[in-house]
Design an enzyme around this catalytic site. Structure first.
Site, short mmCIF file in Angstrom:
data_model
loop_
_atom_site.label_atom_id
_atom_site.label_comp_id
_atom_site.label_asym_id
_atom_site.label_seq_id
_atom_site.Cartn_x
_atom_site.Cartn_y
_atom_site.Cartn_z
N TYR A 1 -15.76 -71.86 -27.19
CA TYR A 1 -16.28 -73.23 -27.26
C TYR A 1 -15.98 -73.87 -28.60
O TYR A 1 -15.56 -73.19 -29.55
CB TYR A 1 -17.79 -73.23 -26.98
CG TYR A 1 -18.65 -72.75 -28.15
CD1 TYR A 1 -18.71 -71.42 -28.50
CD2 TYR A 1 -19.40 -73.66 -28.89
CE1 TYR A 1 -19.50 -70.99 -29.57
CE2 TYR A 1 -20.20 -73.24 -29.96
CZ TYR A 1 -20.25 -71.91 -30.28
OH TYR A 1 -21.02 -71.50 -31.33
N LYS B 1 -14.47 -67.96 -31.66
CA LYS B 1 -15.67 -68.75 -31.36
C LYS B 1 -16.04 -68.60 -29.88
O LYS B 1 -15.76 -69.47 -29.06
CB LYS B 1 -15.44 -70.22 -31.74
CG LYS B 1 -16.71 -71.02 -31.85
CD LYS B 1 -16.50 -72.30 -32.61
CE LYS B 1 -17.71 -73.20 -32.63
NZ LYS B 1 -18.92 -72.62 -33.21
N GLU C 1 -22.78 -65.16 -42.94
CA GLU C 1 -22.88 -66.56 -42.53
C GLU C 1 -24.18 -66.73 -41.77
O GLU C 1 -24.89 -65.74 -41.52
CB GLU C 1 -21.69 -66.95 -41.65
CG GLU C 1 -21.64 -66.17 -40.34
CD GLU C 1 -20.51 -66.60 -39.40
OE1 GLU C 1 -20.02 -67.72 -39.51
OE2 GLU C 1 -20.14 -65.77 -38.55
N LEU D 1 -16.98 -66.70 -38.93
CA LEU D 1 -16.19 -67.75 -38.29
C LEU D 1 -15.60 -68.64 -39.39
O LEU D 1 -16.32 -69.01 -40.32
CB LEU D 1 -17.10 -68.60 -37.38
CG LEU D 1 -16.37 -69.70 -36.63
CD1 LEU D 1 -15.54 -69.12 -35.48
CD2 LEU D 1 -17.35 -70.74 -36.09
N1 PDD Z 1 -21.66 -73.48 -34.80
N2 PDD Z 1 -20.62 -69.88 -38.16
C1 PDD Z 1 -21.11 -69.81 -36.91
C2 PDD Z 1 -21.60 -68.49 -36.41
C3 PDD Z 1 -21.16 -70.95 -36.10
O1 PDD Z 1 -21.63 -70.86 -34.84
C4 PDD Z 1 -20.71 -72.19 -36.62
C5 PDD Z 1 -20.72 -73.44 -35.79
C6 PDD Z 1 -20.22 -72.21 -37.93
C7 PDD Z 1 -19.69 -73.48 -38.55
O2 PDD Z 1 -18.48 -73.87 -37.96
P1 PDD Z 1 -18.02 -75.39 -37.90
O3 PDD Z 1 -18.03 -75.90 -39.28
O4 PDD Z 1 -16.67 -75.34 -37.32
O5 PDD Z 1 -19.02 -76.14 -37.02
C8 PDD Z 1 -20.18 -71.05 -38.67
C9 PDD Z 1 -21.69 -74.59 -33.85
C10 PDD Z 1 -21.88 -75.89 -34.53
C11 PDD Z 1 -22.72 -74.28 -32.78
O6 PDD Z 1 -22.72 -73.15 -32.33
O7 PDD Z 1 -23.47 -75.16 -32.39
#
Ligand code: PDD
Length: 289
Positions: A33, A149, A182, A207
């Site tokens: 996703y 992801k 993270e 991620l």
């Molecule tokens: N989550 N680390 C994890 C485990 C995440 O699920 C996310 C993003 C990030 C940040 O990634 P980005 O900057 O590309 O949004 C880091 C999304 C927003 C979610 O699961 O809703």
């Protein structure tokens, strides 16, 4: 106005949108996703999100559900049909619908695509950026391919629920050496006493957040030093500032860790500057809806 979702070729009312019970995303979390922020009608960092989706799909040997041009058209269409100027678009691709069997289905089974969009109030995010949030720490218990992801987010769900129960907004996964990885849905950062930004290298342990990548560009524009290295929970507690990044929140200050204040317990000025510069930097990789 009723919300519209895109499900495998059809635009349907959100409250009637459904996937098949044998969708592999539903049965095996066999899907990937993306979440993109929409700000003033722009799909923020869209080109970078598409690049990461491409990587996630290829790491799992999954095909694009439609060609990339059509894909972008559908994403924009969902945003437009829901009249979202500020909010989020959610994109999910699963390996498709097939009789339940762990091994991949035959190549004739098409991957399945769901896209939804929803509005949010930018004033709420701005308010959070003023006050900051608390985080808790939890031991890392995820698989080692969190660089992909995937929709397999159960440890993240449990960690974030635990954070909520303790009055915090995020849970930071910590490795066996006491180093921060993270958050459950965000990347973790600190600012050292000399003003250097530190975030864990985006190898297989975290991620590679899109917001993280653009924030690094923004930091370089501001002349701030960025170190991609491991940092411990203790170093974070003693940092000048700490913050989290994600498409859902952009940059949000972290003002406490496991109940201990970071610095004076208030949002820091470097985080604020970077949040501002992020907007300018993200224009380069964003696409109007
Ligand atoms: N989550 N680390 C994890 C485990 C995440 O699920 C996310 C993003 C990030 C940040 O990634 P980005 O900057 O590309 O949004 C880091 C999304 C927003 C979610 O699961 O809703």
């Amino acid at each position: 106005m009723s919300r519209i979702a895109y499900v495998n070729g059809c635009y349907v009312p959100h409250n009637q949108a459904a996937v098949h019970i044998e969708d592999r995303g539903y049965q095996f979390a066999d899907g990937v996703y993306e979440v993109c922020e929409i700000a003033d009608g722009y799909i923020i960092d869209m080109t970078r999100h598409l690049g990461r989706l491409n990587r996630s799909l290829s790491e799992l040997q999954m095909a694009w559900p439609v060609d990339k041009k059509a894909f972008v058209r559908i994403v924009k269409e969902v945003v437009i049909r829901n009249r979202v100027r500020n909010g989020l678009v959610y994109i999910q691709v699963s390996r498709g619908v097939a009789k339940r069997d762990h091994v991949f289905p035959s190549a004739s089974v098409k991957s399945a695509l769901v896209i939804t969009a929803r509005r949010s109030d930018p004033a709420q995010a701005d308010a959070k950026a003023q006050t900051g949030v608390g985080v808790i720490t939890v031991p890392e218990n995820r698989w080692d391919r969190v660089d992909i992801k995937t929709v397999g987010l159960l440890p993240n769900v449990l960690a974030k629920q635990k954070a909520k129960e303790q009055g915090a907004a995020e849970a930071w996964f910590v490795d066996e050496d006491g180093m921060v990885k993270e958050g459950g849905s965000t990347n973790a950062w600190i600012v050292t006493q000399d003003g250097t930004l530190v975030t864990r290298p985006a190898d297989h342990g975290i991620l590679r957040g899109i917001t993280r990548t653009t924030a690094i560009d923004a930091a370089e524009k501001l002349g701030l030093k960025v170190e991609e290295r491991h940092f411990s929970v203790d170093e974070a507690k003693n940092a000048r500032e700490a913050f989290i990044t994600a498409a859902t929140t952009i940059l949000i200050p972290v003002v406490s860790i496991d109940g201990d204040s970071v610095a004076n317990g208030h949002a820091g000025s470097i985080t604020e500057q970077l949040r501002f510069q992020f907007r300018i930097e993200a224009e380069k990789t964003s696409v109007y809806r």
